[in-house]
Design a protein around this motif. Structure first.
Motif, PDB file in Angstrom:
ATOM      1  N   GLY A   1       0.806  -1.224   0.000  1.00  0.00           N
ATOM      2  CA  GLY A   1       0.000   0.000   0.000  1.00  0.00           C
ATOM      3  C   GLY A   1       0.835   1.267   0.000  1.00  0.00           C
ATOM      4  N   PHE A   2       0.195   2.366   0.331  1.00  0.00           N
ATOM      5  CA  PHE A   2       0.877   3.658   0.361  1.00  0.00           C
ATOM      6  C   PHE A   2       1.882   3.713   1.502  1.00  0.00           C
ATOM      7  N   GLN A   3       3.064   4.217   1.200  1.00  0.00           N
ATOM      8  CA  GLN A   3       4.067   4.441   2.249  1.00  0.00           C
ATOM      9  C   GLN A   3       3.854   5.812   2.879  1.00  0.00           C
ATOM     10  N   GLU A   4       3.439   6.749   2.069  1.00  0.00           N
ATOM     11  CA  GLU A   4       3.188   8.106   2.578  1.00  0.00           C
ATOM     12  C   GLU A   4       2.219   8.785   1.620  1.00  0.00           C
ATOM     13  N   ILE A   5       1.364   9.619   2.174  1.00  0.00           N
ATOM     14  CA  ILE A   5       0.463  10.446   1.365  1.00  0.00           C
ATOM     15  C   ILE A   5       0.636  11.894   1.825  1.00  0.00           C
ATOM     16  N   ARG A   6       0.908  12.776   0.874  1.00  0.00           N
ATOM     17  CA  ARG A   6       1.094  14.203   1.175  1.00  0.00           C
ATOM     18  C   ARG A   6      -0.030  15.011   0.524  1.00  0.00           C
ATOM     19  N   TYR A   7      -0.393  16.109   1.142  1.00  0.00           N
ATOM     20  CA  TYR A   7      -1.422  16.948   0.537  1.00  0.00           C
ATOM     21  C   TYR A   7      -1.114  18.419   0.773  1.00  0.00           C
ATOM     22  N   THR A   8      -1.523  19.212  -0.205  1.00  0.00           N
ATOM     23  CA  THR A   8      -1.389  20.664  -0.111  1.00  0.00           C
ATOM     24  C   THR A   8      -2.780  21.259  -0.280  1.00  0.00           C
ATOM     25  N   MET A   9      -3.195  22.028   0.701  1.00  0.00           N
ATOM     26  CA  MET A   9      -4.536  22.612   0.666  1.00  0.00           C
ATOM     27  C   MET A   9      -4.465  24.059   0.191  1.00  0.00           C
ATOM     28  N   HIS A  10      -5.426  24.434  -0.651  1.00  0.00           N
ATOM     29  CA  HIS A  10      -5.485  25.796  -1.191  1.00  0.00           C
ATOM     30  C   HIS A  10      -6.819  26.434  -0.802  1.00  0.00           C
ATOM     31  N   PHE A  11      -6.748  27.565  -0.145  1.00  0.00           N
ATOM     32  CA  PHE A  11      -7.943  28.348   0.183  1.00  0.00           C
ATOM     33  C   PHE A  11      -7.867  29.666  -0.572  1.00  0.00           C
ATOM     34  N   LYS A  12      -8.972  30.100  -1.164  1.00  0.00           N
ATOM     35  CA  LYS A  12      -8.972  31.361  -1.908  1.00  0.00           C
ATOM     36  C   LYS A  12      -9.684  32.470  -1.126  1.00  0.00           C
ATOM     37  N   ARG A  13      -9.051  33.621  -1.116  1.00  0.00           N
ATOM     38  CA  ARG A  13      -9.582  34.833  -0.453  1.00  0.00           C
ATOM     39  C   ARG A  13     -10.108  34.486   0.932  1.00  0.00           C
ATOM     40  N   SER A  14      -9.204  34.060   1.735  1.00  0.00           N
ATOM     41  CA  SER A  14      -9.625  33.483   3.007  1.00  0.00           C
ATOM     42  C   SER A  14      -9.259  34.390   4.175  1.00  0.00           C
ATOM     43  N   GLU A  15      -9.446  33.872   5.334  1.00  0.00           N
ATOM     44  CA  GLU A  15      -9.197  34.535   6.610  1.00  0.00           C
ATOM     45  C   GLU A  15      -7.688  34.641   6.865  1.00  0.00           C
ATOM     46  N   PRO A  16      -7.305  35.297   7.956  1.00  0.00           N
ATOM     47  CA  PRO A  16      -5.882  35.345   8.327  1.00  0.00           C
ATOM     48  C   PRO A  16      -5.303  33.933   8.449  1.00  0.00           C
ATOM     49  N   ARG A  17      -4.027  33.830   8.124  1.00  0.00           N
ATOM     50  CA  ARG A  17      -3.341  32.533   8.076  1.00  0.00           C
ATOM     51  C   ARG A  17      -3.505  31.707   9.361  1.00  0.00           C
ATOM     52  N   GLU A  18      -3.366  32.355  10.501  1.00  0.00           N
ATOM     53  CA  GLU A  18      -3.453  31.632  11.779  1.00  0.00           C
ATOM     54  C   GLU A  18      -4.801  30.956  11.961  1.00  0.00           C
ATOM     55  N   LYS A  19      -5.852  31.688  11.551  1.00  0.00           N
ATOM     56  CA  LYS A  19      -7.207  31.158  11.708  1.00  0.00           C
ATOM     57  C   LYS A  19      -7.420  29.951  10.785  1.00  0.00           C
ATOM     58  N   ILE A  20      -6.911  30.062   9.564  1.00  0.00           N
ATOM     59  CA  ILE A  20      -7.023  28.942   8.615  1.00  0.00           C
ATOM     60  C   ILE A  20      -6.223  27.741   9.114  1.00  0.00           C
TER      61      ILE A  20
END
Lengths: 146, 146
Positions: free
Chosen positions: A96-115
């Motif tokens: 099976g998978f040894q590792e799964i990585r993900y990158t999340m993208h939010f558009k026109r969002s809140e301050p970074r800390e809150k996200i």
């Protein structure tokens, strides 16, 4: 309270193709030609990654309001590593998978800390993420010869 | 040698619907109305069960000849338990599957003992089964605010 989810997978007559269904919905599955398929549909491990990304996106949508988080768009890119020697039986490495990585993208969002706090909540809450990241007991309930 | 698999999930503008893709293939995901969706497609946890069943069926097809096992048809029925209180934040129970059970059906097949040995091999070899049954490292590679 336990909710039961069900699915069925049926091998099609030729090649490696499979028709899967849950309730009245269907997903076709195949393998690329390099692995003996006809490349008509995603492979099962790609379907697994889509389940993960889809679950993360739904958690983002479903809980944004309760967390007072606003964003216009969300998408997630997912990448996972498999050593096919495990599947092929050429090595004892896990199939099976040894590792799964993900990158999340939010558009026109809140301050970074809150996200970032919201993402932490999403990761803890995502049913598919939990099912992949942590062990799930798989039980063979029977092998029926018809 | 590591093979990388990729997918992308994009939240659609309204409701909980998500469009997921891997290579040039797409799977739509939604939730039933009881969970706030429009019930247009499978839910992510159902997609996960389809990935598992599809993978088991492909392993059966792909390795039958090498194991000198013949059967006319194969299908697998899968059922999994989730306590939605975990997802809803009403309880500390895990949000994912607590257990997944499956029943495999082979048509006009070999003697039972031979099929049971083959099923044991299938269970060890299935990449999606391994990814669910055992831990997979999930890595957040980034949160991008666009």
């Amino acid at each position: 309270m336990i909710t039961k989810y069900r699915a069925k997978a049926t091998k099609l007559p030729e090649g490696l193709r499979v028709e899967t269904e849950s309730r009245n919905f269907k997903i076709s599955i195949d393998e690329p030609k390099s692995l003996g398929g006809e490349n008509k549909s995603m492979s099962p491990v790609e379907v697994l990654l889509c389940a993960l990304g889809g679950c993360q996106a739904i958690v983002a949508s479903a809980f944004a309001e309760a967390h007072d988080v606003k964003f216009d768009d969300f998408h997630v890119e997912i990448e996972g590593d498999i050593d096919l020697d495990g599947f092929m039986g050429k090595s004892l490495v896990r199939p099976g998978f040894q590792e799964i990585r993900y990158t999340m993208h939010f558009k026109r969002s809140e301050p970074r800390e809150k996200i970032l706090r919201f993402v932490e909540f999403m990761e803890k809450t995502c049913p598919v993420g939990d099912s992949i990241e942590n062990e799930v007991k798989l039980v063979n309930s029977g092998v029926i010869l018809e």
